[in-house]
Write an enzyme that holds these catalytic residues in place. Structure first.
Site, PDB file in Angstrom:
ATOM      1  N   ARG A   1       0.824  -1.214   0.000  1.00  0.00           N
ATOM      2  CA  ARG A   1       0.000   0.000   0.000  1.00  0.00           C
ATOM      3  C   ARG A   1       0.856   1.261   0.000  1.00  0.00           C
ATOM      4  O   ARG A   1       0.408   2.334  -0.398  1.00  0.00           O
ATOM      5  CB  ARG A   1      -0.943  -0.031   1.211  1.00  0.00           C
ATOM      6  CG  ARG A   1      -1.946   1.098   1.248  1.00  0.00           C
ATOM      7  CD  ARG A   1      -3.252   0.698   1.948  1.00  0.00           C
ATOM      8  NE  ARG A   1      -3.036   0.019   3.209  1.00  0.00           N
ATOM      9  CZ  ARG A   1      -3.020   0.630   4.401  1.00  0.00           C
ATOM     10  NH1 ARG A   1      -3.172   1.943   4.482  1.00  0.00           N
ATOM     11  NH2 ARG A   1      -2.841  -0.067   5.505  1.00  0.00           N
TER      12      ARG A   1
ATOM     13  N   TYR B   1     -16.354  21.055 -10.452  1.00  0.00           N
ATOM     14  CA  TYR B   1     -16.789  19.740 -10.926  1.00  0.00           C
ATOM     15  C   TYR B   1     -17.928  19.248 -10.037  1.00  0.00           C
ATOM     16  O   TYR B   1     -17.826  19.255  -8.810  1.00  0.00           O
ATOM     17  CB  TYR B   1     -15.574  18.823 -10.843  1.00  0.00           C
ATOM     18  CG  TYR B   1     -15.725  17.390 -11.238  1.00  0.00           C
ATOM     19  CD1 TYR B   1     -16.296  17.019 -12.449  1.00  0.00           C
ATOM     20  CD2 TYR B   1     -15.219  16.393 -10.402  1.00  0.00           C
ATOM     21  CE1 TYR B   1     -16.389  15.684 -12.813  1.00  0.00           C
ATOM     22  CE2 TYR B   1     -15.306  15.052 -10.763  1.00  0.00           C
ATOM     23  CZ  TYR B   1     -15.898  14.702 -11.967  1.00  0.00           C
ATOM     24  OH  TYR B   1     -15.977  13.383 -12.317  1.00  0.00           O
TER      25      TYR B   1
ATOM     26  N   ASP C   1      -7.801  22.218  -8.486  1.00  0.00           N
ATOM     27  CA  ASP C   1      -8.019  21.148  -9.460  1.00  0.00           C
ATOM     28  C   ASP C   1      -7.379  21.625 -10.763  1.00  0.00           C
ATOM     29  O   ASP C   1      -7.914  22.485 -11.457  1.00  0.00           O
ATOM     30  CB  ASP C   1      -9.512  20.882  -9.636  1.00  0.00           C
ATOM     31  CG  ASP C   1      -9.782  19.691 -10.554  1.00  0.00           C
ATOM     32  OD1 ASP C   1      -8.934  19.409 -11.424  1.00  0.00           O
ATOM     33  OD2 ASP C   1     -10.841  19.057 -10.417  1.00  0.00           O
TER      34      ASP C   1
ATOM     35  N   LYS D   1      -7.467  11.602 -17.093  1.00  0.00           N
ATOM     36  CA  LYS D   1      -7.601  12.413 -18.299  1.00  0.00           C
ATOM     37  C   LYS D   1      -6.304  12.406 -19.112  1.00  0.00           C
ATOM     38  O   LYS D   1      -5.950  11.423 -19.723  1.00  0.00           O
ATOM     39  CB  LYS D   1      -8.029  13.824 -17.911  1.00  0.00           C
ATOM     40  CG  LYS D   1      -9.235  13.906 -16.978  1.00  0.00           C
ATOM     41  CD  LYS D   1     -10.504  13.363 -17.589  1.00  0.00           C
ATOM     42  CE  LYS D   1     -11.757  13.772 -16.833  1.00  0.00           C
ATOM     43  NZ  LYS D   1     -11.937  13.158 -15.526  1.00  0.00           N
TER      44      LYS D   1
END
Length: 391
Positions: free
Chosen positions: A55, A108, A180, A205
């Site tokens: 992890r 968003y 962002d 993206k």
């Protein structure tokens, strides 16, 4: 190094690559140690690129994290299983019960849902602000304001914010600034030079670039990196080594993809701007886009994503426009090599302090790597269908 050289070079140190061109995929949960001394030594470096437990990451993850952090100019990058997870994980790393959050009104939609459906239950209050507020944001800062969240350009409606001014005022009041930065990607803006403390990306993206991996990342400056790193680990945030590998491979072509898609988008947007059906174009590089002057000042380039606002039209005409496209596909997300189109309805319902004229339909387009002439032909045929369906 210039950005394109960095994109090719970063994250390829021998400690990650072991001498091959692409850092190999190391999948792991347990890391095996020779003895207790080796385990204790690894424990000392578990937050600094030492493999300790799956992890925490493997060299596959470390290569990607190093590359993104250096590209953006931050101290370190945390990886998340989606862009939304990067946003929520970062906010939860710095907000506590009783804190106040300033959130840009053009954010968003899932980020807005997070504020209204989850953070309120934790005793965190949110105030939305006009993306073009600039220095006037000082009037909204409360004694318990902890974080100021920016998204520039704004989701869907593309308002560009005066990021340096907002960050400067936020810091004067002891607030942390989160941005962002997905639209700009790691190469078209310099968030830390503008005063941002943490830059968040939906790596799904443009970093991945091929529409086949969900991933998010958050890069912090030196002041906040350790807190972000520790708290994202406490929240159990991690990504698979295979996805990290694909994101690293996608990153290598980011510069050329983004340049081509930006050029293609400008050609398509300029053609659309001349159409009589179009009210205006919302592309940060266009003067018709709110906050365009900040784009001209703070960005080194654009990408393939923009919106066009049509003059009033019936739902039937809009459906006729979008249905039966040849090259534009109907789907969510963006940033891949393919062109997408989406009719965004109900914008006025996801704005708190700014107004949107519901009579003006908005279509969001993502321009891919197809030839712009083919995309323009596709849109021309769509306008023909549009007129046949108009009463």
């Amino acid at each position: 190094m210039k950005k394109n050289t960095q994109i090719v070079s970063l994250g390829r140190d021998k400690q990650f690559s072991q001498g091959v061109v692409n850092p190999p995929v190391f999948r792991a949960s347990s890391i095996i140690f020779d003895d207790l001394a080796a385990m204790h030594q690894a424990s000392k470096g578990k937050c600094d690129g030492q493999m300790f437990y799956g992890r925490r990451g493997t060299t596959t993850h470390f290569a990607l994290q190093t590359a993104i952090a250096e590209l953006e100019g931050g101290a370190g990058t945390a990886l998340f299983p989606s862009g939304t997870a990067a946003i929520s994980g970062t906010l939860l790393s710095f907000l506590r019960a009783g804190d106040h959050l300033l959130m840009v009104d053009s954010v968003y939609e899932p980020t807005r849902d997070l504020c209204e459906q989850l953070l309120t239950g934790f005793g965190i209050t949110t105030t939305y602000y006009d993306p073009l507020i600039g220095a006037d944001i000082a009037a909204l800062i409360q004694p318990n304001t902890k974080v100021v969240f920016l998204e520039s350009p704004g989701s869907i409606t593309m308002e560009i914010q005066d990021v340096p001014t907002i960050c400067d005022i936020a810091h004067q009041h002891g607030c942390i600034t989160l941005l962002d930065n997905t639209w700009a990607s790691p190469i078209n803006s310099r968030p830390f030079a503008m005063g941002v403390d943490i830059s968040i990306q939906a790596a799904t993206k443009y970093i991945v670039g091929h529409s086949d991996v969900m991933m998010g990342c958050a890069t912090a400056n030196a002041k906040y990196w350790r807190q972000l790193q520790h708290n994202s680990y406490l929240l159990g945030q991690c990504v698979s080594a295979d996805d990290a590998y694909l994101a690293t491979r996608g990153l290598r072509t980011l510069g050329v993809r983004l340049a081509q898609q930006a050029n293609n988008a400008l050609q398509v947007a300029r053609w659309l701007e001349q159409r009589p059906e179009v009210d205006h174009i919302r592309h940060p590089a266009f003067a018709t886009c709110p906050g365009h002057e900040f784009f001209a000042r703070d960005f080194s380039g654009a990408n393939g994503l923009f919106s066009m606002v049509l003059k009033p039209a019936t739902p039937q005409a809009l459906s006729a426009f979008i249905d039966n496209m040849t090259h534009f596909k109907l789907g969510f997300s963006w940033g891949g090599f393919e062109s997408l189109i989406l009719w965004i309805s109900g914008i006025e319902k996801i704005r708190s302090v700014t107004h949107w004229d519901a009579s003006l339909p908005l279509l969001r387009l993502h321009i891919g790597l197809e030839d712009p002439a083919d995309l323009i032909d596709d849109l021309a045929r769509a306008f023909e269908r549009f007129h046949l369906a108009q009463p």
